[in-house]
Design a protein around this motif. Sequence first.
Motif, mmCIF file in Angstrom:
data_model
loop_
_atom_site.group_PDB
_atom_site.id
_atom_site.type_symbol
_atom_site.label_atom_id
_atom_site.label_comp_id
_atom_site.label_asym_id
_atom_site.label_seq_id
_atom_site.Cartn_x
_atom_site.Cartn_y
_atom_site.Cartn_z
ATOM 1 N N VAL A 215 0.832 -1.196 0.000
ATOM 2 C CA VAL A 215 0.000 0.000 0.000
ATOM 3 C C VAL A 215 0.868 1.248 0.000
ATOM 4 C CG1 VAL A 215 -1.874 -1.190 1.212
ATOM 5 C CG2 VAL A 215 -0.168 0.101 2.528
ATOM 6 N N GLU A 216 0.230 2.369 -0.291
ATOM 7 C CA GLU A 216 0.898 3.656 -0.222
ATOM 8 C C GLU A 216 -0.083 4.688 0.326
ATOM 9 O OE1 GLU A 216 2.071 4.367 -4.211
ATOM 10 O OE2 GLU A 216 0.024 4.718 -4.949
ATOM 11 N N GLU A 217 0.438 5.718 0.974
ATOM 12 C CA GLU A 217 -0.414 6.766 1.523
ATOM 13 C C GLU A 217 -1.024 7.591 0.403
ATOM 14 O OE1 GLU A 217 1.308 9.158 4.573
ATOM 15 O OE2 GLU A 217 2.365 7.461 5.512
ATOM 16 N N THR A 218 -2.250 8.061 0.625
ATOM 17 C CA THR A 218 -2.918 8.908 -0.365
ATOM 18 C C THR A 218 -2.748 10.391 -0.051
ATOM 19 O OG1 THR A 218 -5.020 8.976 0.836
ATOM 20 C CG2 THR A 218 -4.670 7.125 -0.679
ATOM 21 N N GLY A 219 -2.310 10.701 1.192
ATOM 22 C CA GLY A 219 -2.227 12.095 1.607
ATOM 23 C C GLY A 219 -3.511 12.596 2.223
ATOM 24 N N HIS A 220 -4.519 11.722 2.310
ATOM 25 C CA HIS A 220 -5.806 12.100 2.881
ATOM 26 C C HIS A 220 -5.970 11.456 4.253
ATOM 27 C CE1 HIS A 220 -7.131 12.286 -1.599
ATOM 28 N NE2 HIS A 220 -6.492 13.389 -1.232
ATOM 29 N N LEU A 221 -6.906 12.006 5.025
ATOM 30 C CA LEU A 221 -7.227 11.463 6.340
ATOM 31 C C LEU A 221 -8.684 11.027 6.368
ATOM 32 C CD1 LEU A 221 -5.534 14.108 8.687
ATOM 33 C CD2 LEU A 221 -4.638 11.856 8.031
ATOM 34 N N ALA A 222 -8.956 9.987 7.136
ATOM 35 C CA ALA A 222 -10.336 9.528 7.302
ATOM 36 C C ALA A 222 -11.101 10.556 8.103
ATOM 37 C CB ALA A 222 -10.369 8.177 8.002
ATOM 38 N N VAL A 223 -12.307 10.859 7.693
ATOM 39 C CA VAL A 223 -13.133 11.835 8.394
ATOM 40 C C VAL A 223 -14.325 11.120 9.015
ATOM 41 C CG1 VAL A 223 -12.449 13.732 6.909
ATOM 42 C CG2 VAL A 223 -14.429 12.350 6.284
ATOM 43 N N GLY A 224 -14.901 11.758 10.026
ATOM 44 C CA GLY A 224 -16.086 11.195 10.659
ATOM 45 C C GLY A 224 -15.814 10.033 11.575
ATOM 46 N N THR A 225 -14.558 9.852 12.013
ATOM 47 C CA THR A 225 -14.223 8.770 12.931
ATOM 48 C C THR A 225 -13.863 9.345 14.287
ATOM 49 O OG1 THR A 225 -11.898 8.831 12.220
ATOM 50 C CG2 THR A 225 -13.360 7.308 11.069
ATOM 51 N N ALA A 226 -14.087 8.568 15.323
ATOM 52 C CA ALA A 226 -13.773 9.007 16.682
ATOM 53 C C ALA A 226 -12.263 9.011 16.880
ATOM 54 C CB ALA A 226 -14.453 8.088 17.686
#
Length: 323
Positions: A282-293
């Motif tokens: 895998v590789e990082e997309t530069g994005h973060l997951a939103v809506g998570t605790a």
Amino acid sequence: MSGGACLSAELVAVLVAVTDGQPRVLTTRDGGALPSGPFQMMHRSLQAGLRAWVEAQTHHPLGYVEQLYTFADRDRTDVAEAAQAGADAGDAFTQAAVISISYLGLTREADGDRVDQVGWHDWYRYFPWEDRRTGEPAVVAEAILPGLTAWASRADDKAGAGRRRLRAALAFGLDGQAWNEEGVLQRYELLFEAGLVPEAVRRGVADATGSVPGDCMLHDHRRILATGIARLRAKIKYRPVVFELMPPEFTLLHLQQTVEALAGRALHKQNFRRLIEQQDLVEETGHLAVGTAGRPAKLFRFRGSVVQERSLGGSKLPLTRGG
């Protein structure tokens, strides 16, 4: 087809998705069967025929598929079941000796067109003894162990009883034996031989009780599903096919939970992530997951080389019990 007996080929699909951390299989007949249909001369190939039947019955397009196994047992279809299948299909399917050519497909569950009696179901409703993510399921101690103990006691002699007890221990990880997540088919067939699943009652197995919980299926479709689960559990250890089940972007926790859902076992978090990183899956997309605790998690995607070379070996996932 009409008149005397003839040979027919039934095409059967084990179509798998993982949704909300649960392994799911696409079914027809309100969960009682897998998508299937007879191979016909108008189909240019077996796989083309399978795709045509699945898409016609479920409205779900097929992506990745591979041939699974061919079942040619003479007693694979009950007389009553075959009669019903023939009535439903409007042909003389009842007079045919039927072989099943099964395929395994990986996809993502989607809210598409609703089709009557078609839906996704957790595959552990059919094999409740296979989910060991939180330890040994209660069904083992409450139903399987007593049933197999009684079956062993019905052997012709003491040596035969000993062999039966050993088979049970090896299959279900009893008496200190290790649990092998790939033995799905062997466990189901042992329960069938011992008369502990409803299909054994239907087929007239001696002393059958059908006492072990788990939804049964038409014909031998639960056996075919067991074969598909076993194949996928083996395959995720050495080929990166799990990416077929993932969205374009995902967290490493989501990836781990997907693998755990399929394997029916917990994984060690640090070992899992270390192996994923070592193999450059895998590789990082530069994005973060939103809506998570809690702290937002990084989003990843599978490397392009993994997607392009999915038919090649090389990746291995750590299927060990987490602490």
